[in-house]
Design a protein around this motif. Structure first.
Motif, mmCIF file in Angstrom:
data_model
loop_
_atom_site.group_PDB
_atom_site.id
_atom_site.type_symbol
_atom_site.label_atom_id
_atom_site.label_comp_id
_atom_site.label_asym_id
_atom_site.label_seq_id
_atom_site.Cartn_x
_atom_site.Cartn_y
_atom_site.Cartn_z
ATOM 1 N N GLU A 112 -8.465 -4.501 9.013
ATOM 2 C CA GLU A 112 -8.821 -3.494 8.009
ATOM 3 C C GLU A 112 -7.615 -2.660 7.610
ATOM 4 O OE1 GLU A 112 -11.579 -3.331 6.242
ATOM 5 O OE2 GLU A 112 -11.987 -5.201 7.334
ATOM 6 N N LYS A 113 -6.767 -2.309 8.579
ATOM 7 C CA LYS A 113 -5.578 -1.530 8.218
ATOM 8 C C LYS A 113 -4.615 -2.366 7.381
ATOM 9 C CE LYS A 113 -5.450 1.849 11.959
ATOM 10 N NZ LYS A 113 -6.544 1.322 12.790
ATOM 11 N N ARG A 126 -5.254 -4.574 5.277
ATOM 12 C CA ARG A 126 -5.719 -4.694 3.885
ATOM 13 C C ARG A 126 -5.237 -3.525 3.024
ATOM 14 N NH1 ARG A 126 -8.595 -9.144 3.825
ATOM 15 N NH2 ARG A 126 -9.995 -9.698 5.552
ATOM 16 N N HIS A 127 -4.725 -2.481 3.674
ATOM 17 C CA HIS A 127 -4.175 -1.339 2.940
ATOM 18 C C HIS A 127 -2.649 -1.392 2.851
ATOM 19 C CE1 HIS A 127 -8.178 0.215 4.077
ATOM 20 N NE2 HIS A 127 -8.067 0.972 2.983
ATOM 21 N N GLN A 155 -2.986 -10.649 0.516
ATOM 22 C CA GLN A 155 -4.333 -10.950 1.012
ATOM 23 C C GLN A 155 -4.695 -12.412 0.763
ATOM 24 O OE1 GLN A 155 -6.148 -8.371 2.660
ATOM 25 N NE2 GLN A 155 -4.052 -7.566 2.494
ATOM 26 N N GLU A 159 -7.964 6.086 11.196
ATOM 27 C CA GLU A 159 -8.120 6.073 9.750
ATOM 28 C C GLU A 159 -6.881 5.477 9.083
ATOM 29 O OE1 GLU A 159 -5.827 9.652 10.818
ATOM 30 O OE2 GLU A 159 -7.629 8.661 11.599
ATOM 31 N N ALA A 160 -7.078 4.926 7.897
ATOM 32 C CA ALA A 160 -5.956 4.416 7.106
ATOM 33 C C ALA A 160 -5.229 5.597 6.479
ATOM 34 C CB ALA A 160 -6.458 3.467 6.035
ATOM 35 N N THR A 161 -3.893 5.619 6.624
ATOM 36 C CA THR A 161 -3.106 6.723 6.075
ATOM 37 C C THR A 161 -2.155 6.205 5.000
ATOM 38 O OG1 THR A 161 -1.286 6.461 7.650
ATOM 39 C CG2 THR A 161 -3.162 7.821 8.345
ATOM 40 N N GLU A 162 -1.560 7.145 4.269
ATOM 41 C CA GLU A 162 -0.626 6.778 3.214
ATOM 42 C C GLU A 162 0.606 6.062 3.761
ATOM 43 O OE1 GLU A 162 0.414 10.086 0.842
ATOM 44 O OE2 GLU A 162 -1.608 10.424 0.068
ATOM 45 N N LEU A 222 0.741 3.562 5.526
ATOM 46 C CA LEU A 222 0.561 2.108 5.416
ATOM 47 C C LEU A 222 1.232 1.554 4.168
ATOM 48 C CD1 LEU A 222 -3.193 1.885 6.500
ATOM 49 C CD2 LEU A 222 -1.211 1.105 7.824
ATOM 50 N N GLN A 223 1.330 2.393 3.122
ATOM 51 C CA GLN A 223 1.968 1.951 1.887
ATOM 52 C C GLN A 223 3.462 1.686 2.081
ATOM 53 O OE1 GLN A 223 0.053 1.851 -1.122
ATOM 54 N NE2 GLN A 223 -1.673 2.236 0.260
#
Length: 563
Positions: free
Chosen positions: A154-155, A157-158, A164, A208-211, A213-214
């Motif tokens: 899931e992480k 995917r961000h 993907q 949680e997914a955080t910025e 990851l970008q």
């Protein structure tokens, strides 16, 4: 049978030299404490994604623990890192890890006989498995213990850098690589590691997914079951969206070529942080991969700016002015292009403040002009056995003008000083040569070497005829040095600026100076003037001056008699 016994005795002697001389009780205590610390660091890193210690420091302490195991628990298996036990996802292909080589010579031995070799930067990040099926990302799994890891799908995917879907539709595709923090023109030689790996690990550990990851990228370094030819593999990876692997892979045929790329990438602006290079040869089938079982690739890491090593013993040499310093004798380590086995701590007070005893682990770096320095204590042994410390009150600027057993260090320091270029400029007379003269028993005071004859020098054990002649020649030449140089050689605490301005050319005029006369010279105030007068009128200095004047008078008479 006798030869076997001799070999066994020699082997035991070597083993004892490498093992601490500890009782079983102390060994058990030291090992228990260090094992707990290593386990704490393992749990923080593999379970919480937090790096509490630098890699080189962890590696050094793990090696220390394993060395203790060989000494005190030879039957037990070597300690291994405590991988995360929370991972539940089974890797489709195990992560094998990569072994390290120490230097170019070790790399050349590993490369011997191998073909189709490629070098890549060793990207500093967090290992991950990407599993695609029919071109679509099915799972992303953390390294974990190499067999099982955490589900990071899931992480991932961000993370825009991880496609993907890929145009590789041939069933199952497993890729292993490094999640890294994307950088702009990062120069490893200038900026170092900038804690990039810890940032990535922390980001992936958060629920949680955080910025952040970008800002993560992916560098694929393994494709189990991919094309056998590296050129085909790189082309297909690039087509699939993993172009970094193609951009930063170079074919090599020798250790020299690897060294060139390693050096170039160390200084070149890169899009990621690196900590060395990895050299790949053709791999075996992925179905056979097991953690720790990798014969087809090795890493050659960059030399860290600091290294940690063990303190073997501590010396307390006395300088020519009587100041006692502390010197750490170390298990030798390579630091840049230097092999370091000793490092000075400076004053006795600094050693006492640092609280270092034999067995402790310290970090070493190179200061200006490549001089080794001790930065900090990395690990302290539990049993704090202090070495024997000399009495600092026994030595001062006036002590050890004559030679006694207690004065050996300071007397030797005085001799090394007076023969230096800045004083009497006696070429080719090293510290070891002065030691040889001292051991002969023919030196009684600071200038007694002046009266040695050719025959006396030549009769010293281990002294060759050539060296004896060299010493005698240098001793003779020293008498041509200006009077000011002899003032320095005696140890009179006169500043260089005052010496240069001084017009005195004999001991009598120098001894006749009072405080007011000394204070007229640059760099000398009332306090220093008093110290100079006290030095010159000390009984040992007076005796030394009287001997020197008597010697010079005899030499002069001998010349006149010869004429």
């Amino acid at each position: 049978m006798r030869n076997i016994m001799i070999i066994l005795i020699l082997w035991c002697a070597v083993a004892q030299g490498q093992c601490p001389v500890w009782t079983p009780v102390r060994a058990e205590r030291e090992m228990t404490i260090l094992a707990k610390q290593l386990s704490d660091w393992d749990r923080a890193y593999y379970q919480q994604g937090i790096s509490k210690v630098e890699d080189d420091r962890y590696d050094a302490l793990e090696k220390k623990y394993q060395a203790w195991q060989r000494c005190f628990r030879p039957q037990s298996g070597m300690r291994q890192p405590e991988w995360s036990t929370s991972g539940k996802e089974l890797h489709p292909v195990a992560h094998v890890g990569v072994k390290k080589v120490a230097d170019k010579q070790a790399l050349a031995r590993w490369m011997a006989g191998k073909t189709s070799l490629w070098v890549q930067p060793k990207v500093d990040g967090v290992a991950i498995t990407l599993h695609y099926r029919q071109g679509k990302l099915l799972r992303a799994i953390s390294r974990g213990d190499g067999l099982r890891g955490e589900d990071w799908t899931e992480k991932v995917r961000h993370i825009p850098a991880i496609p993907q879907q890929i145009p590789l539709n041939s069933g199952s595709v497993v890729l292993q690589g490094e999640l890294f923090l994307m950088m702009n023109d990062h120069q490893q030689a200038v900026a170092g590691g900038v804690n990039a790996r810890a940032v990535v690990a922390g980001t992936m550990r958060r629920r949680e997914a955080t910025e952040m990851l970008q800002r993560l990228g992916i560098f694929v370094w393994a494709w189990p079951g991919g094309p056998e030819q590296m050129t085909q593999r790189l082309a297909q990876l690039k087509n699939a969206g993993f172009s970094l692997t193609t951009d930063w892979s170079r074919q090599v045929a020798s250790a020299d070529e690897v060294a060139d790329w390693r050096e170039r990438w160390f200084h070149q602006p890169l899009p990621f942080v690196t900590d060395g290079v990895v050299i790949h040869s053709p791999t075996s089938a992925g179905v056979y991969w097991q953690p720790g079982d990798n014969a087809w690739s090795v890493a050659w890491k960059y030399s860290p700016p600091t290294v940690s090593t063990e303190v073997r013993s501590i010396d307390f040499p006395t300088g020519r002015t009587g100041k006692i310093s502390a010197v750490l004798n170390l298990v030798p380590v390579q630091l840049d292009d230097k092999r370091v086995s000793r490092v000075s701590l400076g004053s006795l007070r600094r050693w006492q403040a640092a609280d270092i005893v034999p067995g402790d682990q310290v970090s070493i770096s190179l200061a200006g002009q490549g001089i080794p320095r001790m930065d900090e204590v990395v690990w302290r042994v539990a049993d704090r056995q202090l070495p024997l410390i000399p009495d600092a009150t026994e030595f001062n600027t006036l002590s050890c003008l004559t030679y006694t057993a207690a004065c050996r260090e300071q007397f030797l320091s005085r001799l090394v000083w007076l023969s230096s270029k800045a004083v009497l400029s006696m070429s080719g007379i090293s510290r070891a040569r002065w030691q040889q003269l001292m051991q002969s028993g023919q030196l009684s005071h600071l200038f007694s070497w002046l009266s040695l004859t050719r025959e006396q020098i030549g009769g010293i054990k281990g002294m060759t005829e050539v060296r004896a002649e060299q010493l005698y020649h240098q001793f003779s030449l020293s008498q041509q040095q200006p009077f000011k140089r002899w003032v320095k050689a005696t140890g009179v605490p006169v500043p260089e600026s005052a010496l240069n301005a001084m017009t005195d050319d004999n001991w009598q005029t120098l001894l006749a100076r009072d405080k007011a006369a000394w204070q007229k010279l640059p760099g000398i105030g009332q306090k220093l003037a008093g110290q100079i007068i006290a030095f010159l009128h000390h009984p040992q200095v007076q005796a030394l001056i009287a001997w020197s004047e008597h010697y010079q008078e005899n030499k002069l008479n001998d010349r006149h008699a010869g004429n």
